[in-house]
Design a protein around this motif. Structure first.
Motif, PDB file in Angstrom:
ATOM      1  N   GLU A 139       7.904 -19.780   0.998  1.00 35.10           N
ATOM      2  CA  GLU A 139       7.940 -20.589  -0.222  1.00 35.10           C
ATOM      3  C   GLU A 139       6.674 -21.427  -0.359  1.00 35.10           C
ATOM      4  O   GLU A 139       6.053 -21.804   0.628  1.00 35.10           O
ATOM      5  CB  GLU A 139       9.154 -21.511  -0.215  1.00 35.10           C
ATOM      6  CG  GLU A 139      10.474 -20.764  -0.327  1.00 35.10           C
ATOM      7  CD  GLU A 139      11.643 -21.706  -0.441  1.00 35.10           C
ATOM      8  OE1 GLU A 139      11.727 -22.418  -1.459  1.00 35.10           O
ATOM      9  OE2 GLU A 139      12.458 -21.738   0.482  1.00 35.10           O
ATOM     10  N   ALA A 140       6.338 -21.712  -1.604  1.00 31.64           N
ATOM     11  CA  ALA A 140       5.151 -22.520  -1.896  1.00 31.64           C
ATOM     12  C   ALA A 140       5.487 -24.009  -1.838  1.00 31.64           C
ATOM     13  O   ALA A 140       6.626 -24.410  -2.054  1.00 31.64           O
ATOM     14  CB  ALA A 140       4.630 -22.177  -3.287  1.00 31.64           C
ATOM     15  N   TRP A 141       4.477 -24.794  -1.517  1.00 31.70           N
ATOM     16  CA  TRP A 141       4.588 -26.254  -1.582  1.00 31.70           C
ATOM     17  C   TRP A 141       3.948 -26.692  -2.892  1.00 31.70           C
ATOM     18  O   TRP A 141       2.974 -26.098  -3.347  1.00 31.70           O
ATOM     19  CB  TRP A 141       3.825 -26.903  -0.448  1.00 31.70           C
ATOM     20  CG  TRP A 141       4.312 -26.652   0.937  1.00 31.70           C
ATOM     21  CD1 TRP A 141       5.134 -25.662   1.378  1.00 31.70           C
ATOM     22  CD2 TRP A 141       3.971 -27.418   2.089  1.00 31.70           C
ATOM     23  NE1 TRP A 141       5.320 -25.763   2.724  1.00 31.70           N
ATOM     24  CE2 TRP A 141       4.611 -26.844   3.191  1.00 31.70           C
ATOM     25  CE3 TRP A 141       3.180 -28.530   2.283  1.00 31.70           C
ATOM     26  CZ2 TRP A 141       4.488 -27.345   4.475  1.00 31.70           C
ATOM     27  CZ3 TRP A 141       3.060 -29.032   3.563  1.00 31.70           C
ATOM     28  CH2 TRP A 141       3.721 -28.444   4.644  1.00 31.70           C
ATOM     29  N   PHE A 142       4.465 -27.764  -3.460  1.00 35.11           N
ATOM     30  CA  PHE A 142       3.898 -28.287  -4.694  1.00 35.11           C
ATOM     31  C   PHE A 142       3.589 -29.765  -4.518  1.00 35.11           C
ATOM     32  O   PHE A 142       4.373 -30.506  -3.941  1.00 35.11           O
ATOM     33  CB  PHE A 142       4.861 -28.092  -5.869  1.00 35.11           C
ATOM     34  CG  PHE A 142       5.108 -26.650  -6.177  1.00 35.11           C
ATOM     35  CD1 PHE A 142       4.214 -25.934  -6.968  1.00 35.11           C
ATOM     36  CD2 PHE A 142       6.208 -25.993  -5.666  1.00 35.11           C
ATOM     37  CE1 PHE A 142       4.427 -24.596  -7.246  1.00 35.11           C
ATOM     38  CE2 PHE A 142       6.431 -24.649  -5.937  1.00 35.11           C
ATOM     39  CZ  PHE A 142       5.540 -23.953  -6.725  1.00 35.11           C
ATOM     40  N   VAL A 143       2.452 -30.179  -5.025  1.00 37.19           N
ATOM     41  CA  VAL A 143       2.063 -31.583  -5.037  1.00 37.19           C
ATOM     42  C   VAL A 143       2.336 -32.102  -6.437  1.00 37.19           C
ATOM     43  O   VAL A 143       2.071 -31.424  -7.426  1.00 37.19           O
ATOM     44  CB  VAL A 143       0.571 -31.746  -4.678  1.00 37.19           C
ATOM     45  CG1 VAL A 143       0.153 -33.188  -4.769  1.00 37.19           C
ATOM     46  CG2 VAL A 143       0.300 -31.194  -3.293  1.00 37.19           C
ATOM     47  N   SER A 144       2.883 -33.302  -6.508  1.00 35.22           N
ATOM     48  CA  SER A 144       3.241 -33.913  -7.778  1.00 35.22           C
ATOM     49  C   SER A 144       2.419 -35.171  -8.013  1.00 35.22           C
ATOM     50  O   SER A 144       1.925 -35.786  -7.065  1.00 35.22           O
ATOM     51  CB  SER A 144       4.736 -34.270  -7.733  1.00 35.22           C
ATOM     52  OG  SER A 144       5.086 -35.138  -8.788  1.00 35.22           O
ATOM     53  N   THR A 145       2.328 -35.560  -9.246  1.00 37.24           N
ATOM     54  CA  THR A 145       1.666 -36.834  -9.550  1.00 37.24           C
ATOM     55  C   THR A 145       2.455 -38.004  -8.988  1.00 37.24           C
ATOM     56  O   THR A 145       1.932 -39.111  -8.891  1.00 37.24           O
ATOM     57  CB  THR A 145       1.475 -37.020 -11.066  1.00 37.24           C
ATOM     58  OG1 THR A 145       2.743 -36.925 -11.712  1.00 37.24           O
ATOM     59  CG2 THR A 145       0.517 -35.976 -11.628  1.00 37.24           C
TER      60      THR A 145
ATOM     61  N   HIS B 263       3.349 -38.117  -5.921  1.00 36.14           N
ATOM     62  CA  HIS B 263       2.858 -38.289  -4.550  1.00 36.14           C
ATOM     63  C   HIS B 263       1.661 -39.234  -4.554  1.00 36.14           C
ATOM     64  O   HIS B 263       0.717 -39.042  -5.307  1.00 36.14           O
ATOM     65  CB  HIS B 263       2.450 -36.945  -3.933  1.00 36.14           C
ATOM     66  CG  HIS B 263       3.610 -36.045  -3.671  1.00 36.14           C
ATOM     67  ND1 HIS B 263       3.826 -34.905  -4.399  1.00 36.14           N
ATOM     68  CD2 HIS B 263       4.606 -36.131  -2.771  1.00 36.14           C
ATOM     69  CE1 HIS B 263       4.919 -34.311  -3.951  1.00 36.14           C
ATOM     70  NE2 HIS B 263       5.417 -35.034  -2.967  1.00 36.14           N
TER      71      HIS B 263
END
Length: 65
Positions: free
Chosen positions: A39-45, A47
């Protein structure tokens, strides 16, 4: 891994036991990552820089162990 996954044979060759150790290390440090290594990791605003630095430091501490 040492190379990117290009197909199902590559995915089957991943070290699932090592990923389990990594997942537990991250979880024990209160960093919640996807439970499957594919699975992919996602960075959010949402964070912050501190969140990203903690994640980086936790990954590095695992790799050094």
């Amino acid at each position: 891994g040492k190379k990117s996954v290009q197909n199902m044979d590559d995915a089957k060759a991943l070290d699932s036991e090592r990923f389990k150790e990594f997942f537990r290390h991250m979880y024990n440090n209160r960093i919640y990552i996807p439970p499957l290594q594919q699975e992919a990791w996602f960075v959010s605003t949402a964070h912050t820089d501190a969140n990203l630095e903690k994640t980086r430091d936790c990954i590095l501490s695992f790799l050094e162990s």
